[in-house]
Design a protein around this motif. Structure first.
Motif, mmCIF file in Angstrom:
data_model
loop_
_atom_site.group_PDB
_atom_site.id
_atom_site.type_symbol
_atom_site.label_atom_id
_atom_site.label_comp_id
_atom_site.label_asym_id
_atom_site.label_seq_id
_atom_site.Cartn_x
_atom_site.Cartn_y
_atom_site.Cartn_z
ATOM 1 N N ASN A 94 0.826 -1.209 -0.056
ATOM 2 C CA ASN A 94 -0.185 0.029 0.063
ATOM 3 C C ASN A 94 0.880 1.382 -0.057
ATOM 4 N N MET A 95 0.451 2.379 -0.879
ATOM 5 C CA MET A 95 1.511 3.507 -1.009
ATOM 6 C C MET A 95 1.462 3.819 0.304
ATOM 7 N N TRP A 96 0.479 4.274 1.208
ATOM 8 C CA TRP A 96 0.423 4.669 2.410
ATOM 9 C C TRP A 96 1.439 3.968 3.527
ATOM 10 N N ASN A 97 2.125 2.867 3.137
ATOM 11 C CA ASN A 97 3.016 2.111 3.947
ATOM 12 C C ASN A 97 4.342 2.032 3.375
ATOM 13 N N LEU A 98 4.591 2.739 2.351
ATOM 14 C CA LEU A 98 5.987 2.710 1.398
ATOM 15 C C LEU A 98 6.539 3.933 1.588
ATOM 16 N N VAL A 99 7.779 3.757 1.875
ATOM 17 C CA VAL A 99 8.990 4.926 1.862
ATOM 18 C C VAL A 99 10.169 4.759 0.900
ATOM 19 N N LEU A 100 10.650 5.703 0.435
ATOM 20 C CA LEU A 100 11.985 5.613 -0.081
ATOM 21 C C LEU A 100 13.151 5.431 1.157
ATOM 22 N N SER A 101 14.130 4.725 0.897
ATOM 23 C CA SER A 101 14.994 4.779 1.966
ATOM 24 C C SER A 101 16.442 4.142 1.302
ATOM 25 N N CYS A 102 17.436 4.562 1.951
ATOM 26 C CA CYS A 102 18.912 4.208 1.415
ATOM 27 C C CYS A 102 18.865 2.846 1.685
ATOM 28 N N GLN A 103 20.099 2.252 0.822
ATOM 29 C CA GLN A 103 20.151 0.564 0.854
ATOM 30 C C GLN A 103 20.672 0.035 2.452
ATOM 31 N N SER A 104 21.515 1.224 3.189
ATOM 32 C CA SER A 104 21.669 0.913 4.332
ATOM 33 C C SER A 104 20.578 0.667 5.163
ATOM 34 N N CYS A 105 19.704 1.775 5.228
ATOM 35 C CA CYS A 105 18.775 1.819 6.158
ATOM 36 C C CYS A 105 17.677 0.583 6.032
ATOM 37 N N ASN A 106 17.298 0.351 4.745
ATOM 38 C CA ASN A 106 16.602 -0.677 4.475
ATOM 39 C C ASN A 106 17.155 -2.195 4.797
ATOM 40 N N THR A 107 18.482 -2.359 4.498
ATOM 41 C CA THR A 107 18.977 -3.528 4.851
ATOM 42 C C THR A 107 19.098 -3.962 6.432
ATOM 43 N N LYS A 108 19.188 -2.780 7.060
ATOM 44 C CA LYS A 108 19.567 -2.928 8.655
ATOM 45 C C LYS A 108 18.045 -2.854 9.386
ATOM 46 N N LYS A 109 16.932 -2.115 8.569
ATOM 47 C CA LYS A 109 15.724 -2.227 9.315
ATOM 48 C C LYS A 109 15.185 -3.741 9.024
ATOM 49 N N SER A 110 15.296 -4.122 7.768
ATOM 50 C CA SER A 110 14.925 -5.387 7.524
ATOM 51 C C SER A 110 13.505 -5.561 7.979
ATOM 52 N N ASN A 111 13.275 -6.730 8.691
ATOM 53 C CA ASN A 111 11.927 -7.115 9.279
ATOM 54 C C ASN A 111 11.571 -6.434 10.660
ATOM 55 N N LYS A 112 12.064 -5.431 10.844
ATOM 56 C CA LYS A 112 11.845 -4.625 12.069
ATOM 57 C C LYS A 112 10.834 -3.544 12.126
ATOM 58 N N LEU A 113 10.298 -3.055 13.143
ATOM 59 C CA LEU A 113 9.520 -2.050 13.271
ATOM 60 C C LEU A 113 10.292 -0.629 13.579
ATOM 61 N N ALA A 114 10.184 0.516 13.048
ATOM 62 C CA ALA A 114 10.837 1.605 13.009
ATOM 63 C C ALA A 114 10.085 2.174 14.488
ATOM 64 N N LYS A 115 10.990 2.948 15.093
ATOM 65 C CA LYS A 115 10.560 3.545 16.292
ATOM 66 C C LYS A 115 9.362 4.487 16.048
ATOM 67 N N SER A 116 8.614 4.646 17.234
ATOM 68 C CA SER A 116 7.271 5.482 17.019
ATOM 69 C C SER A 116 7.730 6.874 16.341
ATOM 70 N N VAL A 117 8.485 7.390 16.545
ATOM 71 C CA VAL A 117 8.676 8.876 16.047
ATOM 72 C C VAL A 117 8.706 8.959 14.601
ATOM 73 N N TYR A 118 8.970 7.711 14.112
ATOM 74 C CA TYR A 118 8.801 7.583 12.630
ATOM 75 C C TYR A 118 7.304 7.340 12.115
ATOM 76 N N LEU A 119 6.557 6.828 13.123
ATOM 77 C CA LEU A 119 5.090 6.874 12.814
ATOM 78 C C LEU A 119 4.175 8.352 12.591
#
Length: 152
Positions: free
Chosen positions: A82-107
């Protein structure tokens, strides 16, 4: 939950299908739970968003290899693009975040981003979007094993 559901579906299908056709049927079940290409979403996000990583703020490259589309709430939880759940990220952040939930500040950042993106009316996904829905999904993900609040 998905693996358990697919397991029980596979057991059901084994009981009710000819063994010669079973491999094809099970392959279809497996393919249902695979993430599709996000290339079309990349093009929209690249056009309408700032060219910065959603998480670390690093300037993004227009080279598709270096810039990723990330599921803010992990795809393994929602299993929907869903577009509302997708963001652009750098390769490093996307790889490190992987299958994790970002901190609530990002919500909170996601609410602002979605308000801006929905004004462009670039995608029908926003017809069914609400902050309350995103917040509830975020909270449910946290209650269902996605407790590692990630940040770069």
């Amino acid at each position: 939950v998905t693996h358990l559901t697919n397991y029980h579906l596979a057991k059901f299908l084994e009981k009710h299908n000819d063994k010669n056709k079973l491999d094809d049927v099970l392959l279809k079940v497996e393919n249902i739970s695979k993430c599709e290409s996000l290339h079309a979403f990349y093009n929209i996000l690249w056009k309408y968003e700032t060219k910065e990583c959603f998480y670390c703020g690093k300037r993004l490259s227009d080279k598709r290899i270096a810039t990723h589309v990330d599921h803010f709430i992990p795809w393994s939880y929602i299993q929907s693009d869903n577009m509302w759940n997708l963001v652009l990220s750098c390769q490093s952040c996307n790889t490190k975040k992987s299958n994790k939930l970002a901190k609530s500040v990002y919500l909170e950042k996601m609410f602002v981003r979605n308000d801006n993106l929905k004004l462009t009316a670039v995608h029908n996904d926003f017809n069914y979007y609400s902050e309350r829905k995103l917040e509830a999904l975020y909270e449910y993900a946290g209650m269902n094993g996605y407790v590692e609040n990630w940040s770069p």
